[in-house]
Scaffold this motif. Sequence first.
Motif, PDB file in Angstrom:
ATOM      1  N   SER A 126       0.855  -1.180   0.000  1.00 44.51           N
ATOM      2  CA  SER A 126       0.000   0.000   0.000  1.00 44.51           C
ATOM      3  C   SER A 126       0.892   1.230   0.000  1.00 44.51           C
ATOM      4  O   SER A 126       1.909   1.272   0.711  1.00 44.51           O
ATOM      5  N   VAL A 127       0.532   2.245  -0.788  1.00 43.93           N
ATOM      6  CA  VAL A 127       1.372   3.439  -0.856  1.00 43.93           C
ATOM      7  C   VAL A 127       1.431   4.157   0.488  1.00 43.93           C
ATOM      8  O   VAL A 127       2.388   4.891   0.774  1.00 43.93           O
ATOM      9  N   GLU A 128       0.406   3.981   1.321  1.00 47.08           N
ATOM     10  CA  GLU A 128       0.415   4.615   2.633  1.00 47.08           C
ATOM     11  C   GLU A 128       1.222   3.828   3.655  1.00 47.08           C
ATOM     12  O   GLU A 128       1.777   4.422   4.596  1.00 47.08           O
ATOM     13  N   ARG A 129       1.332   2.496   3.478  1.00 45.47           N
ATOM     14  CA  ARG A 129       1.936   1.668   4.534  1.00 45.47           C
ATOM     15  C   ARG A 129       3.138   0.855   4.073  1.00 45.47           C
ATOM     16  O   ARG A 129       3.780   0.204   4.895  1.00 45.47           O
ATOM     17  N   LEU A 148      14.682   5.996  -3.709  1.00 47.65           N
ATOM     18  CA  LEU A 148      15.534   5.218  -4.597  1.00 47.65           C
ATOM     19  C   LEU A 148      14.697   4.331  -5.515  1.00 47.65           C
ATOM     20  O   LEU A 148      14.913   4.271  -6.730  1.00 47.65           O
ATOM     21  N   ALA A 149      13.714   3.639  -4.945  1.00 42.44           N
ATOM     22  CA  ALA A 149      12.886   2.724  -5.728  1.00 42.44           C
ATOM     23  C   ALA A 149      11.980   3.489  -6.681  1.00 42.44           C
ATOM     24  O   ALA A 149      11.847   3.128  -7.858  1.00 42.44           O
ATOM     25  N   TYR A 150      11.362   4.566  -6.193  1.00 36.69           N
ATOM     26  CA  TYR A 150      10.388   5.300  -6.992  1.00 36.69           C
ATOM     27  C   TYR A 150      11.026   5.863  -8.257  1.00 36.69           C
ATOM     28  O   TYR A 150      10.502   5.700  -9.370  1.00 36.69           O
ATOM     29  N   TRP A 151      12.181   6.507  -8.114  1.00 38.21           N
ATOM     30  CA  TRP A 151      12.773   7.171  -9.269  1.00 38.21           C
ATOM     31  C   TRP A 151      13.545   6.204 -10.157  1.00 38.21           C
ATOM     32  O   TRP A 151      13.716   6.450 -11.357  1.00 38.21           O
ATOM     33  N   ALA A 152      14.016   5.103  -9.596  1.00 36.12           N
ATOM     34  CA  ALA A 152      14.627   4.077 -10.447  1.00 36.12           C
ATOM     35  C   ALA A 152      13.582   3.476 -11.373  1.00 36.12           C
ATOM     36  O   ALA A 152      13.834   3.256 -12.573  1.00 36.12           O
ATOM     37  N   VAL A 153      12.392   3.195 -10.849  1.00 40.86           N
ATOM     38  CA  VAL A 153      11.316   2.663 -11.675  1.00 40.86           C
ATOM     39  C   VAL A 153      10.831   3.724 -12.664  1.00 40.86           C
ATOM     40  O   VAL A 153      10.473   3.414 -13.810  1.00 40.86           O
ATOM     41  N   THR A 154      10.833   4.986 -12.256  1.00 39.02           N
ATOM     42  CA  THR A 154      10.446   6.061 -13.163  1.00 39.02           C
ATOM     43  C   THR A 154      11.364   6.120 -14.376  1.00 39.02           C
ATOM     44  O   THR A 154      10.910   6.199 -15.528  1.00 39.02           O
ATOM     45  N   ALA A 186       8.881   7.693  -0.789  1.00 47.16           N
ATOM     46  CA  ALA A 186       8.724   8.137  -2.178  1.00 47.16           C
ATOM     47  C   ALA A 186       7.935   9.433  -2.233  1.00 47.16           C
ATOM     48  O   ALA A 186       6.885   9.582  -1.590  1.00 47.16           O
ATOM     49  N   ASN A 187       8.465  10.363  -3.012  1.00 49.04           N
ATOM     50  CA  ASN A 187       7.824  11.672  -3.158  1.00 49.04           C
ATOM     51  C   ASN A 187       7.918  12.088  -4.629  1.00 49.04           C
ATOM     52  O   ASN A 187       8.998  12.431  -5.113  1.00 49.04           O
ATOM     53  N   PRO A 188       6.828  12.048  -5.370  1.00 49.78           N
ATOM     54  CA  PRO A 188       6.888  12.409  -6.793  1.00 49.78           C
ATOM     55  C   PRO A 188       7.205  13.875  -7.030  1.00 49.78           C
ATOM     56  O   PRO A 188       7.514  14.252  -8.169  1.00 49.78           O
ATOM     57  N   LEU A 189       7.129  14.723  -5.993  1.00 54.30           N
ATOM     58  CA  LEU A 189       7.400  16.146  -6.151  1.00 54.30           C
ATOM     59  C   LEU A 189       8.865  16.504  -5.934  1.00 54.30           C
ATOM     60  O   LEU A 189       9.272  17.630  -6.210  1.00 54.30           O
ATOM     61  N   VAL A 190       9.660  15.562  -5.424  1.00 57.23           N
ATOM     62  CA  VAL A 190      11.074  15.812  -5.145  1.00 57.23           C
ATOM     63  C   VAL A 190      11.898  14.871  -6.021  1.00 57.23           C
ATOM     64  O   VAL A 190      11.892  13.655  -5.821  1.00 57.23           O
ATOM     65  N   PRO A 208      20.948  21.905  -5.393  1.00 61.25           N
ATOM     66  CA  PRO A 208      19.617  21.980  -4.756  1.00 61.25           C
ATOM     67  C   PRO A 208      18.705  20.877  -5.290  1.00 61.25           C
ATOM     68  O   PRO A 208      18.817  20.469  -6.446  1.00 61.25           O
ATOM     69  N   THR A 209      17.829  20.394  -4.439  1.00 60.93           N
ATOM     70  CA  THR A 209      16.877  19.380  -4.859  1.00 60.93           C
ATOM     71  C   THR A 209      15.857  19.975  -5.809  1.00 60.93           C
ATOM     72  O   THR A 209      15.334  21.059  -5.569  1.00 60.93           O
ATOM     73  N   ARG A 210      15.606  19.279  -6.905  1.00 61.67           N
ATOM     74  CA  ARG A 210      14.690  19.786  -7.908  1.00 61.67           C
ATOM     75  C   ARG A 210      13.241  19.446  -7.551  1.00 61.67           C
ATOM     76  O   ARG A 210      12.927  18.317  -7.182  1.00 61.67           O
ATOM     77  N   PHE A 211      12.381  20.445  -7.681  1.00 62.22           N
ATOM     78  CA  PHE A 211      10.953  20.243  -7.424  1.00 62.22           C
ATOM     79  C   PHE A 211      10.170  20.348  -8.736  1.00 62.22           C
ATOM     80  O   PHE A 211      10.624  20.975  -9.687  1.00 62.22           O
TER      81      PHE A 211
END
Length: 451
Positions: A89-92, A177-183, A332-336, A448-451
């Motif tokens: 679950s994305v929340e848990r 790490l997982a979110y953006w690697a899969v992206t 995971a944060n799609p905005l960062v 700087p971290t990209r948003f």
Amino acid sequence: MAVLPTVPPEAPRTAPGVHLRRLWSVRPASDREAGDAIVANFILHWFPARSLKESMEWRYSLWLGTISTALLALLVASGIPLLFLHIPSVERAYGSVKDIENVVTFGSWMRAVHRLGAHLMVATVFLHLVRVFLTGAYKNGVGRGQNREWNWVIGVVMFLVTLFLSFTGYLLPWDQLAYWAVTVGTNIASAVPLVGAQMRELLLGGRAIDQPTLTRFHVLHVIVLPGVLGVLFAYHMWRIRKDGGLARADHATRLPAPAEVPAERTRTKTYSLLGVARGQGPLIRASSVERPETTVSSVPELTRRVALVMLGTVAVISILAVFVPSPLEEPANPLVTPNPAKAPWYFLWLQEIVTDTTIRVGSFTVNGALVGGVILPGLLVALLVVWPWLDRSPAAAAGRWFPRSRRTQNAVFLVIVAIVLLLTIVGTFSRGPYWHLYWPWQAWPEMPTRF
């Protein structure tokens, strides 16, 4: 009343020295017992009754197939408890992985075993594929009914399934790490002409990585891909048996038989309708790969080596997991967007090719994702699949390391492998912010971290 004497029960009729010993199928006392063990034991039924000595040499196969099998079994054993602890679950999901790392007893070690086993299985299956190519083990030999070309195709498919199996497990921790690697990985797949966008949407369950994506990756990683890999593995092993074992066996049939003392030919006489025919009796000799001096009983010679390799593999992974923990970054944060965002290490060579083939000339831009992410790897996979039918080297080259007749194709293959490894190393250690090149000892600038 007369009391009848008690008659002792009849002793079970068992062959002396066979069924009275509990471990007779593992430690046979004779060649007869070794042959019977193959039939009587369900697990040992995978092996032939006798194995060629040359096929069991460590330097020939490097036992990479057995190591891959041990890693697959270890992944199943370590993945089952993680399956009960992970919540898709994305929340848990992130919280459940964090609990595995910090709350569950031996949880961090168990996750490290699973992660290291997955990475090493990708590397081992790849090396196994390289070994089969360099030894020409995809070529048919002298045996009847051989079909090693199709078994090579099955091996290539198993390698691709192994890559996809590791890739689907990459997202399950649901960290940065997982979110953006899969992206990055799915963006490369979207470059397929005509159907790329639809393929990415089908894989993700939408246009963004969200709950449908996590659900699909979880089902693929836990049920679908392991089932496909298990079926392919069973057929792969059955096909090896049908083809007469490793290609080394065909090479051994061409070796001269050991010198034998010629038997004395005796004079005989035969009675026929025309009288007595006098002369010498016929002398018949046959040479077989299964002659006693070239083979040994699979039990315990082969099974002992298999057990040693599998136990050694499990021991090495278990020890490494103590010292190499699994990373867990922020949720995971799609905005960062991290800088740089990298694909999994086994796809970094593709990401590097995508960068190198993206060329801008004025207003015209060459689509590197199409060239480097689809066309070039697609050609490589297609060439691997059809190569057994294109290879014109003699059958005598099968089962041998670097024969002279295969020198050119082996050299080209090794150059391609070296390029893939070099691009992977560059993408891993030398690509920094904005995908700029840095020497491994150079410090990356603060970005700087990209948003």
